[in-house]
Motif scaffolding. Structure first.
Motif, PDB file in Angstrom:
ATOM      1  N   TYR A   1      54.878  -1.019 -56.377  1.00 27.41           N
ATOM      2  CA  TYR A   1      54.515  -2.146 -57.247  1.00 27.41           C
ATOM      3  C   TYR A   1      55.142  -1.907 -58.614  1.00 27.41           C
TER       4      TYR A   1
ATOM      5  N   LEU B   1      45.712  -5.261 -53.903  1.00 23.60           N
ATOM      6  CA  LEU B   1      46.971  -5.578 -53.217  1.00 23.60           C
ATOM      7  C   LEU B   1      47.474  -6.985 -53.540  1.00 23.60           C
ATOM      8  N   TYR B   2      46.756  -7.719 -54.393  1.00 21.83           N
ATOM      9  CA  TYR B   2      47.078  -9.108 -54.704  1.00 21.83           C
ATOM     10  C   TYR B   2      48.447  -9.213 -55.385  1.00 21.83           C
ATOM     11  N   GLU B   3      49.355  -9.921 -54.749  1.00 23.06           N
ATOM     12  CA  GLU B   3      50.677 -10.230 -55.310  1.00 23.06           C
ATOM     13  C   GLU B   3      51.533  -8.998 -55.617  1.00 23.06           C
ATOM     14  N   VAL B   4      51.249  -7.855 -54.953  1.00 21.85           N
ATOM     15  CA  VAL B   4      52.050  -6.660 -55.260  1.00 21.85           C
ATOM     16  C   VAL B   4      53.282  -6.545 -54.353  1.00 21.85           C
ATOM     17  N   HIS B   5      53.401  -7.400 -53.340  1.00 24.47           N
ATOM     18  CA  HIS B   5      54.485  -7.291 -52.351  1.00 24.47           C
ATOM     19  C   HIS B   5      54.410  -5.935 -51.642  1.00 24.47           C
ATOM     20  N   ASP B   6      55.346  -5.034 -51.899  1.00 18.59           N
ATOM     21  CA  ASP B   6      55.327  -3.718 -51.244  1.00 18.59           C
ATOM     22  C   ASP B   6      54.264  -2.832 -51.913  1.00 18.59           C
ATOM     23  N   PRO B   7      53.165  -2.496 -51.205  1.00 16.11           N
ATOM     24  CA  PRO B   7      52.082  -1.735 -51.840  1.00 16.11           C
ATOM     25  C   PRO B   7      52.469  -0.308 -52.231  1.00 16.11           C
TER      26      PRO B   7
END
Lengths: 437, 100
Positions: A265, A256-262
């Motif tokens: 992406y 989930l690192y730096e993906v914003h909306d999971p």
């Protein structure tokens, strides 16, 4: 299910350690080692270097990083893929070809993927924000296509400039997977998991309630590898007997690192939904991943622009020690605010290192005193004269401020801002330049 | 109890966007943080260091919460006036220290 390809992360940023990649290539169990060496702004020094010298602009660590790696990778038929081409992938390809010759690695095919430079297509870029500084460079995030062309051509080493980090991995995997979106989704998810290297194996990680790896383990941290199945599912692991920590919690953090909306992406080759991903611990430092899905393909590619403004950011510190160090640092903060009262408060920040210089006091409450404390000021300066005034005001505290000020540190950083834009993907063709050793 | 006693976290960024992730250690912990660490609570906790709106995304299948603050890092991480560069790596501690 038997894995069809084993891929590993040998570096997660430009200055990353060199030995983990060598260990992975030497293991004999890894088909491809990816070296991710190009963070968002890492390209800026390369853009400057390339202006001065057309053969410069790639990562200056190229020789140091690849000298121990190329011989062992060549011996084990381990492919290397890296974005260490930075601002100048073509020159990096030529430099790697020469290095391989010098190292007596004969017959290596080196491919440079060209096509991320968008400076000639600025009129086609839709920027998120307007800006009035000087645009140093504009680079599109390429997808898998160029790397796959290089693989089809038999490349042993593939060097790129700006490419989506996950695509560096996925491009190597996809030719070995079943056709279709689910396998592609798995390949991109594997790439996204591995791209920060040590992040996945216990680096930058603390368990619930505290606790992480020991100094001895951090000093020898294993970097991750993935044994990927034909359907895109994978088992994430590390080399046997290497120190590291790989569990469901840190895999989830990195997914989930730096993906914003999971659930959305966006990568160049696919828009991914990670909400259905499931991790299972299958053994010590072994985690199985499945369930990434694709919801679409973007019509546009992301472009990062690097905008330079005149002047600099002055960042100056002055230290105090002994009884009352914190009080004297705080008095210095107050003194500086009075001395600089004609400066805009929005263009400077004054605080105490050890108290509120990182989180502004938004985490723990401060103690009554510290053995040592440093007053810090950063100011946005329109020219070097203004930066000199900031530095001078701090140094003046050593003679006209609280007792015992010293240990001065002063730096000036260029004012470079990162801006984002979009460009239609059909305007971003790629091509390959080959070098042979 | 701190959020960090029952969850792990990591901070990231893209351009001006601060991107925080919390992952709870089990289902009970997820239920607790899902209830306590609302977008509003995160916005309030971050206000002293990175003011601006915060959006929250829930991923119950992974026991995870994401907090995205699109205006938290104006100009990107190198335009910051914090000491040194990359202060935002520590930003997750604002959430991990929250009392629940």
């Amino acid at each position: 299910m038997k894995p069809v390809r084993t891929i590993a992360a040998g570096a997660g940023f430009a200055g990353d350690r060199i030995d983990p990649a060598v260990a992975l290539a030497a293991s004999g169990v890894v088909d491809t080692v990816v070296l991710e060496c190009l963070a968002e702004r890492t390209i800026v020094p390369g853009l400057r270097a390339q202006r001065a010298n057309p053969e410069a602009g790639h990562d200056p660590r190229l020789k140091r990083r690849l000298s121990p790696l190329l011989p062992v990778a060549s011996k084990n038929k381990c492919r290397i893929i890296s974005n260490l081409g930075a601002a100048n992938a073509a020159a990096a390809g030529r430099a790697i070809g020469r290095l391989a010759k010098d190292l007596d690695c004969k017959g290596l095919k080196v491919a440079a993927v060209i096509g991320d430079d968008m400076m000639g297509r600025q009129d086609k870029i839709a920027w998120d924000v307007s800006f009035n500084g000087e645009l140093l460079g504009a680079r599109a995030y390429l997808g898998m296509a160029g790397i796959n062309e290089a693989i089809d051509g038999g490349a042993d080493v593939i060097v790129t400039g700006r490419v989506a980090d996950s695509a560096l991995f996925a491009a190597d995997l996809v030719p070995h997977l079943q056709p279709g979106d689910d396998a592609l989704a798995g390949a991109v998810a594997v790439g996204h998991l591995l791209e920060c290297a040590g992040h996945l194996t216990g680096g930058n990680y603390e368990g619930p309630g505290g606790g992480g790896l020991s100094a001895e383990e951090f000093a020898n941290l294993a970097y991750p590898l993935a044994r990927v199945n034909a359907d895109g599912s994978a088992e994430i692991g590390i080399l046997d007997n290497a120190p590291g920590l790989l569990n469901v919690l840190n895999c989830t953090l990195q997914l989930l690192y730096e993906v914003h909306d999971p659930s959305r992406y966006i990568t160049p080759d696919a828009i991914l939904d990670f909400t259905g991903v499931r991790f299972t611990q299958t053994g010590p430092n072994r985690v199985h991943m499945t369930g990434a899905r694709i919801t679409g393909r973007p019509t546009h590619l992301k472009v990062s622009g690097f905008v330079e403004y005149d002047g600099c950011i002055a960042d100056v510190e002055l230290g105090f020690a002994g009884k009352g160090a914190l009080d004297r640092a705080r008095t210095s903060v107050d003194t500086l605010k009075r001395r600089l009262s004609n400066w805009s408060p929005e263009s400077m920040r004054i605080d105490v290192v050890g108290i509120d210089s990182i989180l502004g006091g938004a985490s723990l409450s401060a103690p009554a005193d510290l053995p040592e404390a440093r007053v810090h000021i950063s100011a946005r300066c329109d020219d070097l004269e203004a930066a000199q005034i900031i530095e001078d005001e701090v140094i003046a505290l050593t003679v006209s401020g609280p007792a015992g000020g010293g240990s001065i540190r002063s730096e000036r950083r260029p004012r470079v801002e990162v801006v984002s834009g979009l460009i239609p993907r059909e305007l971003v063709p790629t091509r390959i330049e080959w070098s042979l050793s | 109890m701190r959020v960090g006693d029952i969850a792990v976290g990591r901070a990231g960024d893209k351009g001006p966007i601060l991107d925080l992730t919390l992952v709870a250690k089990d289902d009970a912990a997820y239920a607790l943080i899902e209830k306590a660490v609302t977008a509003g609570a995160a916005e309030k906790a971050l206000a002293r260091v990175a003011p601006g709106p915060v959006m929250r995304y829930e991923v119950p299948g992974l026991r995870a919460l994401k907090f995205v603050a699109p205006e938290a890092l104006p100009g990107g991480v190198y335009a910051t006036l914090h000491a040194g560069v990359h202060w935002q790596k520590a930003a997750i501690w604002v959430l991990l220290e929250l009392d629940i």
